[in-house]
Each structure stands twice: as structure tokens, then as C-alpha cells.
Design a protein around this motif. Structure first.
Motif, PDB file in Angstrom:
ATOM      1  N   ASN A 173       9.362  44.520  17.138  1.00  0.00           N
ATOM      2  CA  ASN A 173       9.436  44.398  18.592  1.00  0.00           C
ATOM      3  C   ASN A 173       8.848  43.046  18.994  1.00  0.00           C
ATOM      4  O   ASN A 173       7.623  42.869  19.009  1.00  0.00           O
ATOM      5  CB  ASN A 173       8.666  45.536  19.268  1.00  0.00           C
ATOM      6  CG  ASN A 173       9.306  46.876  18.988  1.00  0.00           C
ATOM      7  OD1 ASN A 173      10.523  46.973  18.911  1.00  0.00           O
ATOM      8  ND2 ASN A 173       8.486  47.915  18.822  1.00  0.00           N
ATOM      9  N   SER A 175       8.666  39.791  21.775  1.00  0.00           N
ATOM     10  CA  SER A 175       8.910  39.357  23.148  1.00  0.00           C
ATOM     11  C   SER A 175       9.892  38.199  23.135  1.00  0.00           C
ATOM     12  O   SER A 175      10.270  37.668  22.077  1.00  0.00           O
ATOM     13  CB  SER A 175       7.595  38.941  23.803  1.00  0.00           C
ATOM     14  OG  SER A 175       7.043  37.821  23.133  1.00  0.00           O
ATOM     15  N   GLU A 178       8.255  35.132  21.589  1.00  0.00           N
ATOM     16  CA  GLU A 178       8.113  35.270  20.138  1.00  0.00           C
ATOM     17  C   GLU A 178       9.465  35.154  19.434  1.00  0.00           C
ATOM     18  O   GLU A 178       9.554  34.551  18.353  1.00  0.00           O
ATOM     19  CB  GLU A 178       7.456  36.609  19.812  1.00  0.00           C
ATOM     20  CG  GLU A 178       5.994  36.698  20.241  1.00  0.00           C
ATOM     21  CD  GLU A 178       5.426  38.096  20.024  1.00  0.00           C
ATOM     22  OE1 GLU A 178       4.195  38.209  19.898  1.00  0.00           O
ATOM     23  OE2 GLU A 178       6.221  39.063  19.994  1.00  0.00           O
TER      24      GLU A 178
END
Length: 566
Positions: A173, A175, A178
Motif C-alpha cells: 500500500n 501513497s 511513495e
């Protein structure tokens, strides 16, 4: 005995030998190195220089290569457009080349984005890799039917290296920031791999390792291209069937992918299957029509262009991504990336990946180029191909491109779309190579082959025969280069055929040049009276020098068609 001894006196340099009467014959003096250099050496070489040491003569020869004419010949060899562009037949070839270029350029768009995903980088970088290498190869390449850009096998190899160097975080997961940082790191790793493979190919060019292409025999070439095509097909099956699958890497990845596709086939997307079926329903019939009515159509039907345009309009005007969960690329950033040198700190880590990619790039590109060179009867320079692909990868890596090479799909498409391409190799020149001993048993075959290709039939001078691409016009040859490097042996009967060929070419207005004869063949030709038919200026040490002389002569002869037969 005294009379017989007197009849065997050696003629002077300007005298001709008479081989008809055994007793009254005059024999040439023994061909020493000094005499050979006077007859066949450089016309500018002074006799007193022949006594110099070998290293001194080599140094002088190198110095002459740095002169103005030598530099121009080197520039012609390294920049092929300087040879073919002045003789480009605009009215005959421009339409076919324009349609072929437009078709291949449009197909490069979806192909580049798809192969970028195989490389584990954002799709837009596939567009960059489909742009910069094409421009560079056009300036340096010798394969006139070759299309460069993104290649599925090379993209898979690069993707494996990128995911090993910049792995996906275990959390999964990420962002938006990222994800952007991860993509930037992966783009840098892919560009570093391209930089490394390009540098290795330039090193291979400096070492003149293009000779390795001679070991790519026809069965090896066909097996290599067929295997690469199979890898390309399997790599595209998940997208063709709409099956989201993780990348398979390591040994037997091909069979793992096939097994995964068959297992996940019930979960395929109906919408993506429909799009794939409609695309194939358009492409296959158009391809068959172009092949069947090729001689009647002014230019092939651009079915690929229509398919890409229709698919783009359909994706833009509908909601395939939201309603049917069809993956689309979306908006792409405008312009080109700023030039940026890849991180040199990564080079030691990617050297083990760059070396096999450099070898695959050279093997695939040389194999594909040789296939079409054999089909359309011209030759490629394998060392120049190393230079072209090395510079292509090295320079394009500065613009965030991943490794590139010749591509199977777009090269085939380029030929089918009617491209006449860039080297249609040099007007007025016919280069012939006879790779077999020339003796009494083969002289008939030798004569028939040369009559066929030079147009020296029984009915007088005719147009040379050609098996070139459709639309190519065969016109009389003005200059012919006979490459004798493959003639390992010649007897008196075979030598007389060469002498007769020289005489017939002279009567037909063809300027015959002989290149790269070994010492044994050269001595036999001399004894048969070759120097009575040609001048020493028509004998050359290398085919390249003979071709350069031919081009200088043809500049005064007007445009003609070049055919190259091996």
C-alpha cells in the motif's frame, strides 16, 4: 636449346604475354613483392618506399587514412545517410515510405506503452524509447528494413533486473508520493541498464566483434527469431485475454506464464476479449488483402493505423475503465524528459544484467537484419550495427529510456506496409561475391550467375535481374565489383572465365573492379592475361575500397539502380 632459351625471355612491364604457342610463348617475370606493389599497390606509393620496414609503411598508410579523402570515406562509412540520401528516388519511394512510416509510428505508441509495463516503468517511458532510438539508428544503421524501439524479450529481461534492483515494498500500500518515488528509482535503474549495455556494445565495436555475426547461420537465425516471436506472443497473452497475472521470472518463465494463463482463463474479462477479437478481425483480413493484391495497390491498406485510431476514439468516448474495468493508460505528461546521466554508482550492480542484454540486442538485431538482407539481396555491416545500437542505447539512456533493439513486429509491419527504406545500398553499383573455388567444374555456373545478374545475355546487354522489393526498377549496371574473397582456388579454366568476363564487361560499358583476391588466385589470373583486360587501378585490396572508388565514378554517371548479390 639456345633458341628455346631465347624464346623464354621475360617480357618488360608493358609487354603482353602470348600463351597460344607453347614454344613461342613469353612468360611474365616472377611476381615478387616489389613487383606486386608496383602493379596492385597504392598508386601514390613511391618505389623507394617499398624498401622501408613494414611498420613504417603501415604508419604511412594510417597517415594517408587521416587525409581529406580518407576522412570523407570514413564519414561515409559511419553515416550511411550521406550515401543513400542524395540518390533517394522521391517520386517512386516517398509515398510508400510515408505510409510505412506513419503506420509503424502509430503502432509504436501502444506497443511502447505495453512493453514499458513489462519493464516495470510507467507507460510514457515506452514512448520515449520508441522515439529517440529510431532517430539515432536512422543516422547510423545499415539494415534498411530494420525498425528499432521497444522489444518484448528485452523488456522482460529489463523488468526482471529492475524488480530485483528496486523491489516492491512488502506492504504494497503506497501513497501517491511513495509510488512516484518508486517509479523514479525504477526508471533510473532501467536507464542505467541501457547505459551499460550501450557502453558494452561500443566496446564490442571498438574490438571489431561484429565478426561474431558470421556464426549466426541461417538455421540459428531462424530459430532465434522464432523463439523470440514465441516469447513475445506468450508475454502478450495476459493482456490479450484480459487476465491480470503477476510477472513470472527465472527459469522456465515461459512455461509458467502459459500454465498461469490456462489456469486463469475462466476469469478473463469479456470486454477485453471482445476488443482483442475485433482487433484481430480487422488486422488479419487487411494483411491478407495487402499480400494478395500487393501489385495492384498503389500503397498497402494501413489496417494498423485504422485499428489504433478506432481503439483510441472508443476508449476516449466511452467509459470502458469505469463500466467494464478495462485498464487504460489515461493522460500522459507533455514534452520530453530533460537529459540526465544515469547514476554511475549503479553500474557495478547492473553489469551482470547489461552484458546478456547487449548480446541479445546484437544477436536479435543482426539476425533480423540478415534475414531481410538475404531476402532482398543486400548486405549489412555487422560492426556498424554494433555502433548503431550501442550509440542508440547509450544516448537514449540519457533521456530515461530503457534498453532497445530491433523489433520483430514493427520490422515485419514496415516491410508489409510498403516501405522502400533507406539503402535502396547506392545507385549504379552491383557487388557480386562468388563463395566457391573457380575451376573447370564450376566455371559454367560462374558464367551463368554473372550473366544473369549483370544482364550479359546472349541477346546483348539487358537489364539486370532482381528479386528486390515490389516496385524496385532494375536498370543497367554501370559499375560491378567482383568480391573474390570467397574464391579460395582458381585453375587456368576458371581464370580464363574471369578474363572473358572482364572483356565482356568492357564491351558492354560496365566498369569491372576486382577486390580481395588471394595470392594464389591473383597469380593464376595474371598468368591468364587479366592485366591485358584491366588496369592495375581496377584491382583493390578490399571490397570497401572498391565500393568507394565505384561511388566516386558513379557520381559522374547519373542515377541508376544498385543491386547487391551474394
Amino acid at each position: 636449346m639456345s633458341g628455346l632459351r631465347g624464346a623464354r625471355t621475360c617480357p618488360g612491364p608493358g609487354e603482353a604475354s602470348d600463351l597460344k604457342s607453347p614454344l613461342g610463348a613469353k612468360f611474365r617475370e616472377p611476381l615478387t613483392e616489389t613487383r606486386f606493389q608496383q602493379l596492385f599497390g597504392d598508386a601514390e606509393q613511391e618505389p623507394e618506399l617499398l624498401a622501408e620496414p613494414r611498420w613504417s609503411r603501415l604508419w604511412r598508410r594510417r597517415a594517408r587514412a587521416c587525409s581529406g579523402p580518407g576522412a570523407w570515406r570514413l564519414l561515409l562509412a559511419r553515416l550511411p545517410p550521406l550515401r543513400w540520401l542524395p540518390h533517394y528516388r522521391w517520386r517512386a519511394w516517398l509515398l510508400g515510405d510515408a505510409v510505412a512510416g506513419l503506420t509503424v509510428g502509430i503502432v509504436h505508441v501502444p506497443q511502447g506503452m505495453a512493453f514499458a509495463l513489462l519493464t516495470s516503468v510507467p507507460p510514457v517511458f515506452g514512448l520515449y524509447t520508441s522515439f529517440f532510438p529510431v532517430l539515432i539508428y536512422t543516422l547510423l544503421g545499415t539494415g534498411r528494413h530494420l525498425s528499432t524501439g521497444t522489444f518484448a524479450v528485452l523488456s522482460l529481461m529489463t523488468g526482471s533486473a529492475v524488480e530485483r534492483l528496486v523491489p516492491e515494498p512488502l506492504s504494497g500500500n503506497l501513497s501517491a508520493v511513495e509510488r512516484e518515488q518508486l517509479d523514479a528509482q525504477r526508471v533510473g535503474a532501467a536507464a542505467a541498464v541501457a547505459f551499460g549495455s550501450g557502453a558494452l556494445m561500443l566496446g564490442m565495436f571498438a574490438l571489431q566483434l561484429g565478426v561474431l555475426a558470421t556464426f549466426l547461420s541461417e538455421p540459428v537465425v531462424k530459430a532465434l527469431t522464432s523463439g523470440a516471436a514465441l516469447h513475445v506472443l506468450v508475454s502478450q497473452l495476459p493482456s490479450l485475454l484480459g487476465v491480470p497475472l503477476p510477472r513470472q521470472i527465472g527459469c522456465f518463465a515461459l512455461f509458467k506464464t502459459l500454465a498461469a494463463v490456462l489456469t486463469a482463463l475462466p476469469r478473463s474479462s469479456p470486454a477485453e476479449l471482445t476488443i482483442s477479437a475485433l482487433s484481430l478481425a480487422l488486422l488479419v483480413p487487411v494483411k491478407e488483402l495487402n499480400a494478395r493484391f500487393r501489385d495492384r495497390l498503389p500503397t498497402p491498406i494501413p489496417g494498423e493505423v485504422a485499428m489504433v485510431l478506432l481503439a483510441s476514439v472508443l476508449c476516449y468516448a466511452s467509459s470502458l475503465d469505469t463500466r467494464y474495468n478495462v485498464q487504460i493508460v489515461g493522460l500522459l505528461p507533455r514534452g520530453f524528459p530533460q537529459p540526465l546521466l544515469p547514476s554511475l554508482a549503479e553500474l557495478p550492480r547492473i553489469l551482470a544484467d547489461s552484458l546478456p542484454m547487449a548480446l541479445v540486442t546484437f544477436a536479435v538485431s543482426a539476425s533480423l537484419a540478415s534475414i531481410y538482407a538475404d531476402k532482398y539481396s543486400y548486405t549489412i555491416d555487422s560492426n556498424q550495427e554494433l555502433l548503431a545500437h550501442g550509440v542508440s542505447n547509450l544516448v537514449s539512456s540519457l533521456f530515461s529510456c530503457f534498453p532497445n533493439s530491433a523489433t520483430l513486429a514493427t520490422t515485419s509491419l514496415l516491410v508489409d506496409a510498403g516501405g522502400n527504406t533507406q539503402l535502396l545500398q547506392v545507385p549504379g553499383l552491383c557487388i557480386l561475391s562468388y563463395p566457391a573455388p573457380l575451376y573447370f567444374g564450376t566455371r559454367g555456373q560462374f558464367r551463368r550467375i554473372l550473366e544473369w545478374h549483370l544482364g550479359l545475355g546472349e541477346g546483348g546487354k539487358e537489364a539486370p535481374k532482381t528479386d528486390g522489393p515490389p516496385g524496385a526498377v532494375a536498370e543497367p549496371v554501370r559499375v560491378a565489383v567482383l568480391d573474390c574473397s570467397g574464391v579460395t582456388f582458381a585453375d587456368a579454366a576458371g581464370a580464363r572465365e574471369v578474363v572473358q568476363l572482364a572483356s565482356r564487361c568492357r564491351d558492354a560499358g560496365i566498369h569491372l573492379l576486382l577486390a580481395q583476391c588471394n595470392a594464389s588466385v591473383r597469380g593464376t589470373l595474371t598468368q591468364a592475361g587479366l592485366l591485358d583486360r584491366v588496369t592495375p587501378e581496377q584491382l583493390f585490396v578490399s571490397v570497401q575500397d572498391a565500393a568507394a572508388h565505384a561511388l566516386e565514378r558513379l557520381e559522374l554517371s547519373g542515377p541508376k539502380t544498385c543491386t547487391v548479390w551474394v
